[in-house]
Enzyme design. Structure first.
Site, PDB file in Angstrom:
ATOM      1  N   CYS A 242     -27.923  -8.259  16.554  1.00  0.00           N
ATOM      2  CA  CYS A 242     -28.827  -9.318  17.279  1.00  0.00           C
ATOM      3  C   CYS A 242     -29.635  -8.471  18.289  1.00  0.00           C
ATOM      4  O   CYS A 242     -28.764  -8.156  19.307  1.00  0.00           O
ATOM      5  CB  CYS A 242     -28.280 -10.758  17.572  1.00  0.00           C
ATOM      6  SG  CYS A 242     -29.439 -11.568  18.521  1.00  0.00           S
TER       7      CYS A 242
ATOM      8  N   SER B  90      18.423   4.533  -1.961  1.00  0.00           N
ATOM      9  CA  SER B  90      17.269   3.508  -2.128  1.00  0.00           C
ATOM     10  C   SER B  90      17.258   2.926  -3.256  1.00  0.00           C
ATOM     11  O   SER B  90      18.251   3.224  -4.061  1.00  0.00           O
ATOM     12  CB  SER B  90      15.929   4.156  -1.567  1.00  0.00           C
ATOM     13  OG  SER B  90      14.933   3.073  -1.552  1.00  0.00           O
TER      14      SER B  90
ATOM     15  N   CYS C  76     -29.768 -13.947  23.678  1.00  0.00           N
ATOM     16  CA  CYS C  76     -28.914 -14.661  22.728  1.00  0.00           C
ATOM     17  C   CYS C  76     -27.753 -15.517  23.329  1.00  0.00           C
ATOM     18  O   CYS C  76     -26.750 -14.874  23.903  1.00  0.00           O
ATOM     19  CB  CYS C  76     -28.374 -14.099  21.509  1.00  0.00           C
ATOM     20  SG  CYS C  76     -27.408 -14.821  20.326  1.00  0.00           S
TER      21      CYS C  76
ATOM     22  N   LYS D 130      16.084  -9.643  -2.942  1.00  0.00           N
ATOM     23  CA  LYS D 130      15.674  -8.495  -2.059  1.00  0.00           C
ATOM     24  C   LYS D 130      15.322  -8.865  -0.686  1.00  0.00           C
ATOM     25  O   LYS D 130      13.933  -9.384  -0.367  1.00  0.00           O
ATOM     26  CB  LYS D 130      14.491  -7.740  -2.893  1.00  0.00           C
ATOM     27  CG  LYS D 130      14.874  -6.112  -2.062  1.00  0.00           C
ATOM     28  CD  LYS D 130      13.731  -5.299  -3.121  1.00  0.00           C
ATOM     29  CE  LYS D 130      13.840  -3.824  -2.465  1.00  0.00           C
ATOM     30  NZ  LYS D 130      13.529  -3.710  -1.065  1.00  0.00           N
TER      31      LYS D 130
ATOM     32  N   GLU E 145       0.775  -1.229  -0.058  1.00  0.00           N
ATOM     33  CA  GLU E 145       0.058   0.006  -0.009  1.00  0.00           C
ATOM     34  C   GLU E 145       0.668   1.269  -0.019  1.00  0.00           C
ATOM     35  O   GLU E 145       0.782   2.097  -0.473  1.00  0.00           O
ATOM     36  CB  GLU E 145      -0.958  -0.028   1.358  1.00  0.00           C
ATOM     37  CG  GLU E 145      -2.002  -1.044   0.915  1.00  0.00           C
ATOM     38  CD  GLU E 145      -2.783  -1.328   2.551  1.00  0.00           C
ATOM     39  OE1 GLU E 145      -3.922  -1.402   2.407  1.00  0.00           O
ATOM     40  OE2 GLU E 145      -2.084  -1.354   3.331  1.00  0.00           O
TER      41      GLU E 145
ATOM     42  N   LYS F  55       9.682  -5.621  -7.551  1.00  0.00           N
ATOM     43  CA  LYS F  55       8.675  -6.039  -6.210  1.00  0.00           C
ATOM     44  C   LYS F  55       7.797  -7.062  -6.324  1.00  0.00           C
ATOM     45  O   LYS F  55       6.926  -6.826  -7.281  1.00  0.00           O
ATOM     46  CB  LYS F  55       8.118  -4.942  -5.426  1.00  0.00           C
ATOM     47  CG  LYS F  55       9.017  -3.780  -5.011  1.00  0.00           C
ATOM     48  CD  LYS F  55       9.590  -4.208  -3.869  1.00  0.00           C
ATOM     49  CE  LYS F  55       9.806  -3.190  -2.845  1.00  0.00           C
ATOM     50  NZ  LYS F  55       8.912  -2.672  -1.712  1.00  0.00           N
TER      51      LYS F  55
ATOM     52  N   CYS G 253     -30.922 -14.452  13.677  1.00  0.00           N
ATOM     53  CA  CYS G 253     -29.827 -14.874  14.305  1.00  0.00           C
ATOM     54  C   CYS G 253     -29.657 -16.406  14.196  1.00  0.00           C
ATOM     55  O   CYS G 253     -30.628 -17.017  14.828  1.00  0.00           O
ATOM     56  CB  CYS G 253     -29.807 -14.258  15.999  1.00  0.00           C
ATOM     57  SG  CYS G 253     -28.227 -14.854  16.738  1.00  0.00           S
TER      58      CYS G 253
ATOM     59  N   ARG H 110      20.406   2.752   8.546  1.00  0.00           N
ATOM     60  CA  ARG H 110      20.340   3.917   7.320  1.00  0.00           C
ATOM     61  C   ARG H 110      20.134   5.033   7.930  1.00  0.00           C
ATOM     62  O   ARG H 110      20.595   6.121   7.291  1.00  0.00           O
ATOM     63  CB  ARG H 110      19.260   3.249   6.403  1.00  0.00           C
ATOM     64  CG  ARG H 110      19.186   4.266   5.011  1.00  0.00           C
ATOM     65  CD  ARG H 110      17.983   4.147   4.730  1.00  0.00           C
ATOM     66  NE  ARG H 110      17.368   3.022   4.471  1.00  0.00           N
ATOM     67  CZ  ARG H 110      17.413   2.260   3.322  1.00  0.00           C
ATOM     68  NH1 ARG H 110      17.876   2.786   2.379  1.00  0.00           N
ATOM     69  NH2 ARG H 110      16.744   0.918   3.351  1.00  0.00           N
TER      70      ARG H 110
ATOM     71  N   LYS I  93      21.151  -5.516 -10.984  1.00  0.00           N
ATOM     72  CA  LYS I  93      22.320  -4.651 -10.825  1.00  0.00           C
ATOM     73  C   LYS I  93      23.043  -4.841 -12.105  1.00  0.00           C
ATOM     74  O   LYS I  93      23.458  -5.911 -12.398  1.00  0.00           O
ATOM     75  CB  LYS I  93      22.969  -4.665  -9.603  1.00  0.00           C
ATOM     76  CG  LYS I  93      22.343  -4.728  -8.420  1.00  0.00           C
ATOM     77  CD  LYS I  93      23.432  -5.030  -7.085  1.00  0.00           C
ATOM     78  CE  LYS I  93      22.631  -4.806  -5.720  1.00  0.00           C
ATOM     79  NZ  LYS I  93      23.114  -5.345  -4.632  1.00  0.00           N
TER      80      LYS I  93
HETATM   81  S1  IVH Z   1      21.348  -2.665  -3.235  1.00  0.00           S
HETATM   82  C1  IVH Z   1      22.040   2.017  -3.682  1.00  0.00           C
HETATM   83  N1  IVH Z   1      20.668  -5.400  -3.053  1.00  0.00           N
HETATM   84  O1  IVH Z   1      16.263  -2.723  -0.393  1.00  0.00           O
HETATM   85  C2  IVH Z   1      21.383   1.107  -2.895  1.00  0.00           C
HETATM   86  N2  IVH Z   1      19.581  -3.718  -1.811  1.00  0.00           N
HETATM   87  O2  IVH Z   1      14.303  -0.663  -1.246  1.00  0.00           O
HETATM   88  C3  IVH Z   1      21.813  -0.425  -3.346  1.00  0.00           C
HETATM   89  N3  IVH Z   1      17.940  -4.377  -0.155  1.00  0.00           N
HETATM   90  O3  IVH Z   1      18.076   0.185   0.310  1.00  0.00           O
HETATM   91  C4  IVH Z   1      21.020  -1.354  -2.636  1.00  0.00           C
HETATM   92  N4  IVH Z   1      18.121  -6.566  -0.623  1.00  0.00           N
HETATM   93  O4  IVH Z   1      18.444  -1.709   2.022  1.00  0.00           O
HETATM   94  C5  IVH Z   1      20.402  -3.772  -2.558  1.00  0.00           C
HETATM   95  N5  IVH Z   1      20.220  -7.494  -2.731  1.00  0.00           N
HETATM   96  C6  IVH Z   1      20.038  -6.271  -2.384  1.00  0.00           C
HETATM   97  C7  IVH Z   1      19.114  -5.808  -1.398  1.00  0.00           C
HETATM   98  C8  IVH Z   1      18.963  -4.325  -1.091  1.00  0.00           C
HETATM   99  C9  IVH Z   1      17.475  -5.716   0.027  1.00  0.00           C
HETATM  100  C10 IVH Z   1      17.305  -3.147   0.544  1.00  0.00           C
HETATM  101  C11 IVH Z   1      18.563  -2.244   0.685  1.00  0.00           C
HETATM  102  C12 IVH Z   1      18.026  -1.066  -0.165  1.00  0.00           C
HETATM  103  C13 IVH Z   1      16.481  -1.138  -0.280  1.00  0.00           C
HETATM  104  C14 IVH Z   1      15.705  -0.720  -1.225  1.00  0.00           C
END
Ligand code: IVH
Length: 659
Positions: free
Chosen positions: A415, A69, A420, A102, A22, A300, A397, A123, A276
């Site tokens: 009810c 992030s 009840c 992730k 959400e 996601k 009921c 962080r 990446k």
């Molecule tokens: S790379 C520059 N790799 O997810 C940021 N992040 O939603 C590089 N996370 O900030 C992040 N698993 O805290 C990376 N395999 C993964 C990850 C990961 C979880 C977290 C991380 C990031 C956040 C973003």
């Protein structure tokens, strides 16, 4: 702003109100708005932020390199579009990618200086984090020294600290057993464990970590992410074994598809996949936006949903007579737990979803904990279910046959029958519960038995239970019976507010009951008061007043109350210092106090005419800061709201003045 509030609850309080999905949807909506209306975009926008302000209870340290992030993708086509942008940006036909899981954990940055772990930071807001070195040192997976002969002068490693799922389930089950609140998900549990000021507490939790990224470094010679991960592994740092490289976008999709199907196979929760660009030269060329690198993207997964068979829709009748429909499901495993019942809330909600017994329905865990029926699967509705038409709220009921009523303008159905059997059972269990008369030995099962055996037909009947009749019940030996009877006897001296809670008057919970008890002082005075007089009590209002008046006006309730009085239950409340020194004060409590539990502190404030609020705002008069305070203390400082410590609080209660 709504998003800011959710960000704060999630990152700073580890207590989110909405699910991650959400939140993502809200963020996306704002991003789209900003894209369509660049004039609305601002540097302070949540779309540009990561994390939340640091917690003042921990020392804060600026990250050598900000912790950013990731941009999100929710559809496979968004991955294709990202790959295309990367290719264009690099003028390269086939850049190599790394695909990783992730991990849904707590982001952490570890600094190794000459091979030794010097510092661990959360962080925080991405720029400044909280120091949690002592807490992180207790995690077995995190080495104190790197296993390298010639370690770099500085190596900063980023990763996720997580609470392993199996241990999480066991811990939550134990908490539920002990009557403690469950953690919403493993990430919150990990965050809670790391926020312990005493590292010994952290050490008692089975936390672990997976490293996935690089921060600042000196003397490190690696030219790709793959090489970096291999180095971490050689150094004894934990890396994910599921990571794969991909030379084509099809391989990226295959990785995403595979882990979407096997989401629960890893020992940690995952909420997606991170892709990446592998080569560091490529990464440098692509660079960063304000919030995230252009060389990485997070895919996601949608919230976890499962299909199952809807066996039936039944209704329950609660202690105030409220009728709630719920789905009876073929048991199904969703996100690690078996769901067999799910509430449908009320008639309108059930009709809106148009789910019918016999349907195949989709269920999910909303906010990770509460099971929810999303809807029915269109293609799978059998013709006879279609022909039967929409589900209808029963008109009578199921427990007593009374006609179910629904008042104009209200979502709930009722009810109306005070006798009840199910309503009686729920009422009796509630009467005896901890927040009400607190009768030890009188739980749900005993209440059921007493009603079924006809020993009780009204709440007040518990005060005239016959010892011999109890002894005749199965499983009731003399000791158990005597304990029950003495628990019942002891409950007679509970103060008025507890009795009011126990009476099952609509809208009257602990706080309202306390206000009524404090105002009227005695049950007879409350009972004799006009609806207007009750409505005029500060914090009460017409809806509650109407419910109170309706309750006492009902002859059946009146008779029950009379019977309670005859039995000798107490009708007054503890004499409180009826000072009004805190009249007009709004007080926020944070952290633990030695001399008061949270409830006692609250009561002491209310007894003096003050109000307790749960969050700090410009309207807060004072924040009471106890031991191990939360972020509310910080918020008070930000807004310039005065704070007092425990001694100051005692003084405040006595005089209404801040020392
Ligand atoms: S790379 C520059 N790799 O997810 C940021 N992040 O939603 C590089 N996370 O900030 C992040 N698993 O805290 C990376 N395999 C993964 C990850 C990961 C979880 C977290 C991380 C990031 C956040 C973003």
């Amino acid at each position: 702003m709504e998003l800011e509030r959710h960000r704060y609850r999630y990152y700073a309080l580890s207590d989110p109100e909405i699910s991650d999905d959400e939140f993502d949807a809200l963020l996306r909506e704002l991003e789209e708005l900003e894209a369509a209306h660049p004039e609305l975009d601002s540097p302070g926008s949540p779309t540009r932020k990561v994390g939340a302000p640091p917690d003042p209870a921990f020392r804060t340290v600026e990250h050598r390199q900000p912790m950013l992030s990731l941009d999100n993708a929710f559809e496979p086509t968004e991955i294709d579009a990202w790959c295309e942008r990367v290719r264009k940006g690099l003028e390269e036909a086939r850049p190599r990618f790394t695909c990783e899981l992730k991990i849904d954990g707590v982001a952490c940055s570890l600094s190794y200086v000459d091979g030794h772990l010097e510092q661990a930071l959360t962080r925080g807001d991405g720029r400044v984090g909280e120091e949690i070195t002592a807490q992180v040192r207790t995690i077995d997976a995190v080495p104190d020294w790197l296993a390298l002969d010639d370690p770099p002068a500085l190596l900063e490693v980023r990763g996720e600290i997580y609470y392993p799922t199996t241990e999480f389930e066991a811990m939550n089950a134990a908490r539920a057993e002990a009557g403690e609140p469950r953690f919403a998900n493993p990430r919150n549990a990990a965050s809670g464990a790391l926020r312990q000021k005493d590292p010994r507490v952290t050490a008692s939790r089975p936390l672990s970590m997976i490293c996935h990224g690089m921060g600042a470094n000196e003397g490190l010679e690696v030219s790709s992410h793959g090489e970096f991960l291999a180095l971490l592994s050689r150094a004894g740092l934990p890396v994910a074994e599921e990571t794969r490289t991909a030379d084509a976008v099809e391989e990226v999709h295959a990785f995403i598809g595979h882990w979407g199907e096997h989401r629960h196979a890893p020992p940690f929760e995952i909420d997606g996949v991170v892709v990446k660009v592998d080569d560091y030269r490529h990464q440098r060329r692509l660079g960063y936006t304000a919030r995230a690198p252009r060389w990485a993207i997070a895919y996601k997964y949608p919230p976890e949903e499962r299909e199952t068979h809807l066996r039936d829709i039944e209704v329950n009748v609660g202690r105030t007579g409220k009728v709630t429909p719920f789905a009876v499901l073929e048991p199904v495993l969703v996100a690690g737990s078996t769901i067999s019942l799910a509430t449908l809330h009320n008639e309108d909600q059930a009709r809106l979803k148009d789910v019918r017994p016999g349907d195949t329905v989709t269920v999910r865990k909303a906010g990770d904990v509460i099971p929810e029926v999303v809807g029915y699967v269109r293609g799978k509705r059998p013709p006879e279910v279609e022909a039967r038409g929409p589900w209808e709220m029963p008109t009578t009921c199921p427990f007593c046959g009374s006609a179910i009523t629904r008042l104009d303008g209200e979502a709930a159905s009722y009810c109306p029958n005070l006798d009840c059997p199910n309503r009686l059972l729920e009422s009796l269990a509630h009467f005896a519960s901890r927040g009400a008369m607190d009768i030890e030995g009188l739980g749900y099962e005993t209440a059921k038995l007493l009603l079924a055996e006809g020993l009780v037909a009204d709440l007040a009947d518990i005060y005239s239970l016959d010892r011999e009749a109890l002894l005749a019940l199965e499983g009731f030996g003399p000791k158990k019976v005597d304990n029950l009877l003495s628990g019942i006897e002891a409950s007679k001296s509970q103060p008025l507010e507890r009795l009011l809670v126990g009476l099952n008057i609509r809208h009257v919970g602990g706080t309202v009951a306390r206000m009524l008890a404090r105002h009227f002082g005695d049950l007879e005075k409350l009972r004799g008061a006009s609806e207007d007089t009750v409505a005029a009590v500060p914090g009460v209002g017409p809806v509650i007043a109407q419910a109170v008046a309706a309750f006492f006006a009902n002859p059946r309730n009146a008779a029950s109350v009379d019977k309670l009085l005859e039995a000798g239950v107490r009708t007054d409340t503890d004499t409180v210092e009826r000072s009004d020194v805190l009249e007009g004060f709004t007080v926020v409590l944070t952290g633990g106090l030695e001399g008061f539990t949270r409830d006692e502190a609250k009561q002491a404030i209310e007894d003096r005419g003050g109000r307790v609020a749960s969050s700090v705002s410009g309207k807060t008069s004072v924040v009471v800061v106890g031991d191990d305070p939360g972020t509310k203390a910080d918020r008070a400082a930000e807004l310039g709201v005065p704070t007092v410590d425990e001694a100051g609080f005692a003084h405040l209660l006595e005089t209404g003045e801040m020392a």
